[in-house]
Design a protein around this motif. Structure first.
Motif, PDB file in Angstrom:
ATOM      1  N   THR A 143       3.686   0.293  -4.106  1.00 36.88           N
ATOM      2  CA  THR A 143       2.192  -0.554  -3.287  1.00 36.88           C
ATOM      3  C   THR A 143       2.047   0.060  -2.197  1.00 36.88           C
ATOM      4  OG1 THR A 143       2.694  -2.961  -4.546  1.00 36.88           O
ATOM      5  CG2 THR A 143       1.382  -2.762  -2.184  1.00 36.88           C
ATOM      6  N   ALA A 144       2.491   0.826  -1.287  1.00 34.47           N
ATOM      7  CA  ALA A 144       2.518   1.364   0.186  1.00 34.47           C
ATOM      8  C   ALA A 144       1.783   2.560  -0.588  1.00 34.47           C
ATOM      9  CB  ALA A 144       3.831   1.763   0.359  1.00 34.47           C
ATOM     10  N   ALA A 145       2.017   3.077  -1.411  1.00 34.00           N
ATOM     11  CA  ALA A 145       1.329   4.645  -2.012  1.00 34.00           C
ATOM     12  C   ALA A 145       0.325   4.414  -2.643  1.00 34.00           C
ATOM     13  CB  ALA A 145       2.058   5.035  -2.689  1.00 34.00           C
ATOM     14  N   GLU A 146      -0.388   3.061  -3.139  1.00 28.91           N
ATOM     15  CA  GLU A 146      -1.195   3.021  -3.954  1.00 28.91           C
ATOM     16  C   GLU A 146      -2.453   2.168  -2.977  1.00 28.91           C
ATOM     17  OE1 GLU A 146      -0.144   1.235  -8.244  1.00 28.91           O
ATOM     18  OE2 GLU A 146      -0.641  -0.123  -6.536  1.00 28.91           O
ATOM     19  N   ARG A 147      -2.002   1.603  -1.512  1.00 27.60           N
ATOM     20  CA  ARG A 147      -2.666   0.838  -0.932  1.00 27.60           C
ATOM     21  C   ARG A 147      -2.649   2.470   0.910  1.00 27.60           C
ATOM     22  NH1 ARG A 147      -1.377  -4.627  -1.266  1.00 27.60           N
ATOM     23  NH2 ARG A 147      -2.241  -5.237  -3.437  1.00 27.60           N
ATOM     24  N   PHE A 191      -0.301   3.282   2.678  1.00 28.79           N
ATOM     25  CA  PHE A 191      -0.432   2.355   3.965  1.00 28.79           C
ATOM     26  C   PHE A 191       0.099   4.409   4.827  1.00 28.79           C
ATOM     27  CE2 PHE A 191       3.661   1.264   6.763  1.00 28.79           C
ATOM     28  CZ  PHE A 191       2.915   0.172   7.481  1.00 28.79           C
ATOM     29  N   THR A 192       0.165   3.806   5.900  1.00 31.91           N
ATOM     30  CA  THR A 192       0.956   5.017   6.566  1.00 31.91           C
ATOM     31  C   THR A 192       1.462   6.099   6.024  1.00 31.91           C
ATOM     32  OG1 THR A 192       0.083   4.090   9.028  1.00 31.91           O
ATOM     33  CG2 THR A 192       1.956   5.983   9.471  1.00 31.91           C
ATOM     34  N   ASN A 193       2.231   7.194   5.622  1.00 30.18           N
ATOM     35  CA  ASN A 193       2.754   7.790   5.428  1.00 30.18           C
ATOM     36  C   ASN A 193       4.412   7.912   6.340  1.00 30.18           C
ATOM     37  OD1 ASN A 193       1.757   8.453   2.273  1.00 30.18           O
ATOM     38  ND2 ASN A 193       0.651   9.974   3.714  1.00 30.18           N
ATOM     39  N   PRO A 194       5.561   7.785   5.638  1.00 30.26           N
ATOM     40  CA  PRO A 194       6.613   8.035   6.942  1.00 30.26           C
ATOM     41  C   PRO A 194       6.640   9.468   7.301  1.00 30.26           C
ATOM     42  CG  PRO A 194       7.688   7.414   5.062  1.00 30.26           C
ATOM     43  CD  PRO A 194       5.754   8.155   4.366  1.00 30.26           C
ATOM     44  N   PRO A 195       7.934   9.756   8.444  1.00 32.96           N
ATOM     45  CA  PRO A 195       7.576  11.096   9.114  1.00 32.96           C
ATOM     46  C   PRO A 195       7.879  12.001   8.140  1.00 32.96           C
ATOM     47  CG  PRO A 195       8.695   9.000  10.469  1.00 32.96           C
ATOM     48  CD  PRO A 195       8.524   8.393   8.640  1.00 32.96           C
ATOM     49  N   GLU A 196       7.877  13.632   8.362  1.00 33.70           N
ATOM     50  CA  GLU A 196       7.732  14.248   8.168  1.00 33.70           C
ATOM     51  C   GLU A 196       9.472  14.461   7.975  1.00 33.70           C
ATOM     52  OE1 GLU A 196       6.754  19.258   8.239  1.00 33.70           O
ATOM     53  OE2 GLU A 196       6.206  17.525   9.293  1.00 33.70           O
ATOM     54  N   GLY A 197       9.994  15.017   6.313  1.00 35.29           N
ATOM     55  CA  GLY A 197      11.239  14.692   6.617  1.00 35.29           C
ATOM     56  C   GLY A 197      11.953  14.456   5.974  1.00 35.29           C
ATOM     57  N   SER A 198      11.303  12.465   5.865  1.00 32.96           N
ATOM     58  CA  SER A 198      11.498  11.460   5.574  1.00 32.96           C
ATOM     59  C   SER A 198      11.072  11.591   3.813  1.00 32.96           C
ATOM     60  CB  SER A 198      11.052  10.342   5.825  1.00 32.96           C
ATOM     61  OG  SER A 198      11.637  10.051   7.075  1.00 32.96           O
ATOM     62  N   PRO A 199      11.917  10.728   2.655  1.00 29.40           N
ATOM     63  CA  PRO A 199      11.138  10.737   1.589  1.00 29.40           C
ATOM     64  C   PRO A 199       9.673   9.658   1.520  1.00 29.40           C
ATOM     65  CG  PRO A 199      12.927   8.876   1.857  1.00 29.40           C
ATOM     66  CD  PRO A 199      12.690  10.203   3.486  1.00 29.40           C
ATOM     67  N   GLN A 200       8.858   9.827   1.030  1.00 27.08           N
ATOM     68  CA  GLN A 200       7.850   9.498   0.682  1.00 27.08           C
ATOM     69  C   GLN A 200       7.804   7.999  -0.234  1.00 27.08           C
ATOM     70  OE1 GLN A 200       4.680  10.754   3.325  1.00 27.08           O
ATOM     71  NE2 GLN A 200       7.166  11.457   3.789  1.00 27.08           N
ATOM     72  N   TRP A 201       6.136   7.600   0.263  1.00 21.98           N
ATOM     73  CA  TRP A 201       6.036   6.107  -0.431  1.00 21.98           C
ATOM     74  C   TRP A 201       6.719   6.517  -2.555  1.00 21.98           C
ATOM     75  CZ3 TRP A 201       7.815   3.909   2.508  1.00 21.98           C
ATOM     76  CH2 TRP A 201       6.990   3.218   3.765  1.00 21.98           C
ATOM     77  N   LEU A 202       5.786   7.562  -2.538  1.00 20.02           N
ATOM     78  CA  LEU A 202       5.615   8.129  -3.904  1.00 20.02           C
ATOM     79  C   LEU A 202       6.978   8.147  -4.694  1.00 20.02           C
ATOM     80  CD1 LEU A 202       3.846   8.320  -7.076  1.00 20.02           C
ATOM     81  CD2 LEU A 202       2.958  10.406  -5.909  1.00 20.02           C
TER      82      LEU A 202
END
Length: 450
Positions: free
Chosen positions: A130-134, A136-147
């Motif tokens: 849902t965070a990817a589809e909305r 939402f602010t992406n996590p910081p660089e180096g962190s796993p991303q929503w997708l």
């Protein structure tokens, strides 16, 4: 004793009168009214959050609320942000979602890894999706991303597909020692189907569509999806008797299938998914009393347990998504959502704060029930009154910016291996080995003594 009884009666009378004065008021024609109502309910929901307290775990809520429900709760906070344009809890959402990913970034954190079920993992994956589809602010660089997180959850679940019993399907539990390992429940399989549908639409990758069809066909073949005039989703089947369906109907199972079909229709344009969406929607009327949502399997008898009292939250969320994706569904869905939201608001009139939410939305006022699930359900039904005021879920082609990896989560480790197949022969062999080792230990002990 008489004095104590009088004091208790006076206290509850005071609370009752207070609740009647400060109850949530909701006017669906006023965005300001909806803002005020949902902010009170969201605040009440976050009263159960303990992750900011010393010595507590980030992302977790108070006892008796399990880890899976925490994932569901963060999905509610995400919807609150999106529909109400309120970022009050966004930092907490980000911290919780990243803290709980686990070492392999697949939502199997160490503190849950031995007890977690497939359905538990899925609800965190759905929040990430849902965070990817909305967007939402992406996590910081180096962190796993929503997708990436959503793909890792999907992949690890898909790797546990068990073709050795019942012709396929996911078991409820990941590990053989957990109660429920011999059960294939609709929420685990429905969640796998649901995530496949959403990943297909978001990425445009048809391999996810293939998986969605595979899971749906299996659920149909074992009859956890009914074949009559109505399309109900039943609870599951035991691997010991795959033909015996457990006939309970829960809102969140119906919603997982409903919204999954809606995503697939919106993505493929295939009329088969369209007709399935509409039939599942029509069959969802079993969960409404005069257009007000209720948990039909337990609420009339007042037997809903802690988990079940949150199920309406997910169903409300999936109704809103379906309305966004399938135009023909909108009239019926919005009638249900709007009527239920007004009912939920008048049920949020209890507790010491005067706006604690109850379970029964067609009762006259608060029914005396309270908890995280009650707050979640009321919040979701209220914010989804704005489902048609916001864009449909984004994809990677039209506004979604989250980055992923189709191979996320596929590195071999204990939690994504195929299910163990422990036969009678295996148990016998293990017994012999255990006996040999036991005799050896005894012999060594005697040698040392003598």
């Amino acid at each position: 004793m008489v004095s104590l009884q009088f004091s208790s009666a006076l206290l509850w009378t005071t609370l009752f009168l207070t609740s009647k004065v400060t109850a949530v008021e909701l006017d669906l024609d006023s965005f300001e009214s909806l803002e005020n109502a949902t902010s009170l309910v969201a605040y009440g929901m976050m009263d159960y959050y303990t992750g900011d307290q010393y010595g507590k775990t980030i992302g977790m809520f108070s006892d008796p609320y399990y880890w899976w429900e925490a994932g569901g709760a963060w999905g509610c906070i995400l919807d609150y942000w999106y529909y109400m344009d309120n970022d009050t809890y966004n930092d907490k959402f980000m911290a919780a979602m990243l803290h709980q990913t686990g070492d392999n970034h697949d939502y199997i954190p160490l503190n849950q890894s031995t007890t977690e079920g497939n359905d538990d993992q899925a609800f965190w994956g759905i929040a990430a999706m849902t965070a990817a589809e909305r967007n939402f602010t992406n996590p910081p660089e180096g962190s796993p991303q929503w997708l990436y997180l959503a793909q890792a959850v999907f992949n690890t679940m898909a790797l546990r597909w068990d073709a050795d019993t019942c012709g396929g399907g996911l078991r409820w539990q990941i590990f053989v020692w957990n109660s429920g390992y011999d059960y294939k429940n609709s929420v685990s399989n429905g969640a796998l189907f649901h995530m496949a549908a959403r990943l297909a639409r978001y990425t445009g990758n048809s391999s996810y569509t293939d998986w969605a069809e595979k899971v749906y066909d299996w659920m149909w073949d074992v009859n956890v999806i009914s074949h009559g005039d109505y399309m109900f989703v039943y609870d599951g089947v035991s691997v010991n008797n795959c033909s015996q369906v457990t006939p309970y109907q829960w809102t969140y199972n119906q919603g997982l299938l409903l919204a999954g079909c809606a995503y697939l229709y919106n993505f493929t344009g295939n009329d088969t998914w369209h007709q399935r969406t509409l039939k599942l929607l029509n069959s969802s009327s079993v969960f409404f009393n005069n257009s007000i949502l209720y948990e039909a399997a337990c609420q009339p008898r007042d037997t809903c347990n802690t988990d079940q009292r949150s199920f309406k939250a997910y169903f409300s969320r999936f109704l809103g998504a379906t309305a966004q994706l399938v135009p023909e569904s909108r009239k019926q869905i919005m009638e249900w959502i709007n009527t239920s939201a007004v009912g939920a608001a008048q049920a949020c009139s209890g507790g010491t704060d005067g706006h604690t939410c109850g379970t029964n939305w067609f009762a006259d006022g608060w029914d005396g029930k309270y908890g995280l699930g009650e707050q979640m359900a009321a919040l979701e039904i209220m914010v989804n009154t704005r489902a048609l005021h916001k864009p449909a879920p984004y994809t990677a082609q039209d506004g979604g910016s989250s980055q992923g990896d189709g191979a996320a989560g596929t590195e071999a480790h204990a939690t994504n291996l195929n299910p163990l197949n422990i036969t009678a022969g295996s148990r016998a062999a293990a017994g012999i080995i255990t006996a040999v080792i036991g005799i050896s230990i005894v012999a060594c002990a005697l040698w040392l003594v003598f």
